[in-house]
Design a protein around this motif. Sequence first.
Motif, PDB file in Angstrom:
ATOM      1  N   VAL A 173       0.863  -1.182   0.000  1.00 45.77           N
ATOM      2  CA  VAL A 173       0.000   0.000   0.000  1.00 45.77           C
ATOM      3  C   VAL A 173       0.897   1.230   0.000  1.00 45.77           C
ATOM      4  O   VAL A 173       2.052   1.184   0.425  1.00 45.77           O
ATOM      5  CB  VAL A 173      -0.966   0.005   1.208  1.00 45.77           C
ATOM      6  N   CYS A 241      -3.377  -0.160  -3.176  1.00 48.29           N
ATOM      7  CA  CYS A 241      -4.195   1.043  -3.036  1.00 48.29           C
ATOM      8  C   CYS A 241      -3.332   2.203  -2.565  1.00 48.29           C
ATOM      9  O   CYS A 241      -2.210   2.017  -2.074  1.00 48.29           O
ATOM     10  CB  CYS A 241      -5.343   0.820  -2.045  1.00 48.29           C
ATOM     11  N   ASN A 261      -6.479   6.907  -9.053  1.00 51.87           N
ATOM     12  CA  ASN A 261      -7.687   6.316  -9.647  1.00 51.87           C
ATOM     13  C   ASN A 261      -7.554   6.174 -11.151  1.00 51.87           C
ATOM     14  O   ASN A 261      -8.019   5.196 -11.744  1.00 51.87           O
ATOM     15  CB  ASN A 261      -8.906   7.166  -9.320  1.00 51.87           C
ATOM     16  N   CYS A 265      -5.754   2.475  -9.511  1.00 50.70           N
ATOM     17  CA  CYS A 265      -5.405   2.270  -8.107  1.00 50.70           C
ATOM     18  C   CYS A 265      -6.444   2.951  -7.219  1.00 50.70           C
ATOM     19  O   CYS A 265      -6.600   4.173  -7.275  1.00 50.70           O
ATOM     20  CB  CYS A 265      -4.012   2.858  -7.831  1.00 50.70           C
ATOM     21  N   PRO A 266      -7.162   2.211  -6.380  1.00 49.01           N
ATOM     22  CA  PRO A 266      -8.141   2.859  -5.503  1.00 49.01           C
ATOM     23  C   PRO A 266      -7.451   3.584  -4.352  1.00 49.01           C
ATOM     24  O   PRO A 266      -6.256   3.379  -4.094  1.00 49.01           O
ATOM     25  CB  PRO A 266      -8.968   1.680  -4.990  1.00 49.01           C
ATOM     26  N   ALA A 267      -8.197   4.424  -3.660  1.00 57.20           N
ATOM     27  CA  ALA A 267      -7.672   5.158  -2.512  1.00 57.20           C
ATOM     28  C   ALA A 267      -8.552   4.880  -1.299  1.00 57.20           C
ATOM     29  O   ALA A 267      -9.776   4.974  -1.382  1.00 57.20           O
ATOM     30  CB  ALA A 267      -7.634   6.651  -2.818  1.00 57.20           C
ATOM     31  N   LEU A 268      -7.922   4.544  -0.199  1.00 61.68           N
ATOM     32  CA  LEU A 268      -8.643   4.335   1.052  1.00 61.68           C
ATOM     33  C   LEU A 268      -8.728   5.677   1.762  1.00 61.68           C
ATOM     34  O   LEU A 268      -7.725   6.204   2.239  1.00 61.68           O
ATOM     35  CB  LEU A 268      -7.921   3.311   1.922  1.00 61.68           C
ATOM     36  N   GLN A 285     -14.560   3.835  -1.986  1.00 63.67           N
ATOM     37  CA  GLN A 285     -13.233   4.222  -1.507  1.00 63.67           C
ATOM     38  C   GLN A 285     -13.292   5.065  -0.241  1.00 63.67           C
ATOM     39  O   GLN A 285     -12.278   5.250   0.424  1.00 63.67           O
ATOM     40  CB  GLN A 285     -12.487   4.992  -2.602  1.00 63.67           C
ATOM     41  N   TRP A 302     -10.390  -5.561  -1.738  1.00 64.93           N
ATOM     42  CA  TRP A 302      -9.496  -5.225  -2.850  1.00 64.93           C
ATOM     43  C   TRP A 302      -8.476  -6.339  -3.087  1.00 64.93           C
ATOM     44  O   TRP A 302      -8.106  -6.609  -4.233  1.00 64.93           O
ATOM     45  CB  TRP A 302      -8.809  -3.887  -2.573  1.00 64.93           C
TER      46      TRP A 302
END
Length: 346
Positions: A173, A241, A261, A265-268, A285, A302
């Motif tokens: 991460v 992420c 994004n 790549c997602p963002a927490l 997210q 994820w």
Amino acid sequence: MSGGITFVDVLAPRAYSGAPGQLTGLGGTEATLVRIAESLARRFRVTVRQSSRQGPDAQSGGVRYGGFNVKGPLLEAPGTIVVVNSWKVAMRLARLHPGARVIVWQHVFPGRHNRALAPALRAAGVELLCVSVAHANWMRGFLGADAPAIGTIHNPISDDLYPDDSPRDPDLVLFASSPHKGLGQVFRRYEALKERVPSLRLLVADPGYLAWPTGPVPDGVIPLGRLEQPELIRWMRRALCLFYPQDQFAETFGLVIAEANAVGCPALLQRGLGANDEVASDPGQCIDTGNPDAVAARIADWRCDIGRRPLATSRPEFRLSRVTGRWAALLQTPAARPPQGHAMQD
């Protein structure tokens, strides 16, 4: 010669341009200004004035980068003056250039002392331009009835950012911001998550423009230091992420979120904080990052989905070509009739 647009930056710690290496160690505001200025230069005459520039003018991407004396007028007579964050400089330039349209391009949440300047901004016809709808709405609430015209144009991401076939590491991460943006809290929440996922590692890419205390560095943290943009994007393509579970620092836009994004790549993110919900490409997210169970559950989701599809998508309205079009429309609005806030929104 009259007409054209001049951007004025009195806050950058050093001079910069769009030439290779010039933005190293600077933040997203400077990078965004260069991106917009050099994109607009295909349609308008564009100058960037910087109080930190002491040497000769520079040319890059069709833009002239020159110095600026904060006590004097501009050397050119622009049709539009865009001042980065400084309300006092904007009002001074409005007095010195009465025929110009003056806009404060607001990238931050202003301090309480700025509230007293709002009536003078409105009286001088100076407009405020924010970088997200959440930012603009906050500004209207902050200034109340004294607010001048307030509009929104999002910050841009490159048109060529898309997912590729880079394999993602389910145990990797990434935190890619200055440490003052909640890194100490991110460390603590990473520690709690690592108890459940012992193989997890946290990459930390620090642009290096601000030292900040973050407390003890947990096991499994890998410092990347300062990265050039292409290298940062490569890490975004590899990481599970963007790991940003903090509720202490509100982003007015969050360029790194939009860029992550765009490459899948997602963002927490903390739900309801700053512009997080507006910039994230899907609501999944944004969660309650103070809940360890919620953080662990989202990471587990994820990790299960990795390799099946991009975990996030781009927002087309953030693409540079789209954002440049909105800037061009703003600049072509007659200065004699400043648009209301909605005229500058997407």
